[in-house]
Scaffold this motif. Structure first.
Motif, PDB file in Angstrom:
ATOM      1  N   TYR A   1      21.713  41.069 -30.282  1.00 40.59           N
ATOM      2  CA  TYR A   1      21.111  41.161 -31.619  1.00 40.59           C
ATOM      3  C   TYR A   1      22.034  40.656 -32.712  1.00 40.59           C
ATOM      4  CZ  TYR A   1      17.574  43.961 -29.362  1.00 40.59           C
ATOM      5  OH  TYR A   1      16.573  44.380 -28.531  1.00 40.59           O
TER       6      TYR A   1
ATOM      7  N   ARG B   1      19.322  44.104 -37.004  1.00 37.59           N
ATOM      8  CA  ARG B   1      18.366  45.067 -36.427  1.00 37.59           C
ATOM      9  C   ARG B   1      17.080  44.444 -35.907  1.00 37.59           C
ATOM     10  NH1 ARG B   1      18.205  50.814 -38.954  1.00 37.59           N
ATOM     11  NH2 ARG B   1      16.294  50.620 -37.767  1.00 37.59           N
ATOM     12  N   HIS B   2      16.743  43.258 -36.366  1.00 34.54           N
ATOM     13  CA  HIS B   2      15.441  42.693 -36.032  1.00 34.54           C
ATOM     14  C   HIS B   2      15.476  41.269 -35.459  1.00 34.54           C
ATOM     15  CE1 HIS B   2      13.733  46.117 -38.094  1.00 34.54           C
ATOM     16  NE2 HIS B   2      14.513  45.840 -39.120  1.00 34.54           N
ATOM     17  N   HIS B   3      16.638  40.689 -35.285  1.00 32.88           N
ATOM     18  CA  HIS B   3      16.729  39.291 -34.855  1.00 32.88           C
ATOM     19  C   HIS B   3      17.690  39.135 -33.671  1.00 32.88           C
ATOM     20  CE1 HIS B   3      15.403  39.032 -39.067  1.00 32.88           C
ATOM     21  NE2 HIS B   3      14.636  38.064 -38.592  1.00 32.88           N
TER      22      HIS B   3
END
Length: 69
Positions: A38, A41-43
């Motif tokens: 990662y 947190r999102h990618h």
């Protein structure tokens, strides 16, 4: 929107890449080979995304019927 999708629903396929990205609970941030998964947190990182290409293709080839270049 619903009507736009209805006419292709019988041709739609579901591919769940969860086991490729996060096979454990909790998800690994760094794989055993040292690959960082990662970016935030999102990618996903570019390196990990590149490593996903072949396993993801193996999920998709039976559906789309051809192998990537």
């Amino acid at each position: 929107m619903r009507r736009a999708v209805d006419h292709v629903a019988d041709r739609a396929h579901f591919v769940d890449p969860t086991q490729l990205v996060c096979p454990d609970d909790p998800c690994q941030v760094v794989r055993s080979d040292g690959t960082v998964v990662y970016r935030d947190r999102h990618h996903l990182t570019q390196t990990f995304s590149t490593q996903l290409a072949r396993p993801l293709a193996e999920l998709l080839v039976p559906i789309i019927g051809s192998s990537p270049g």
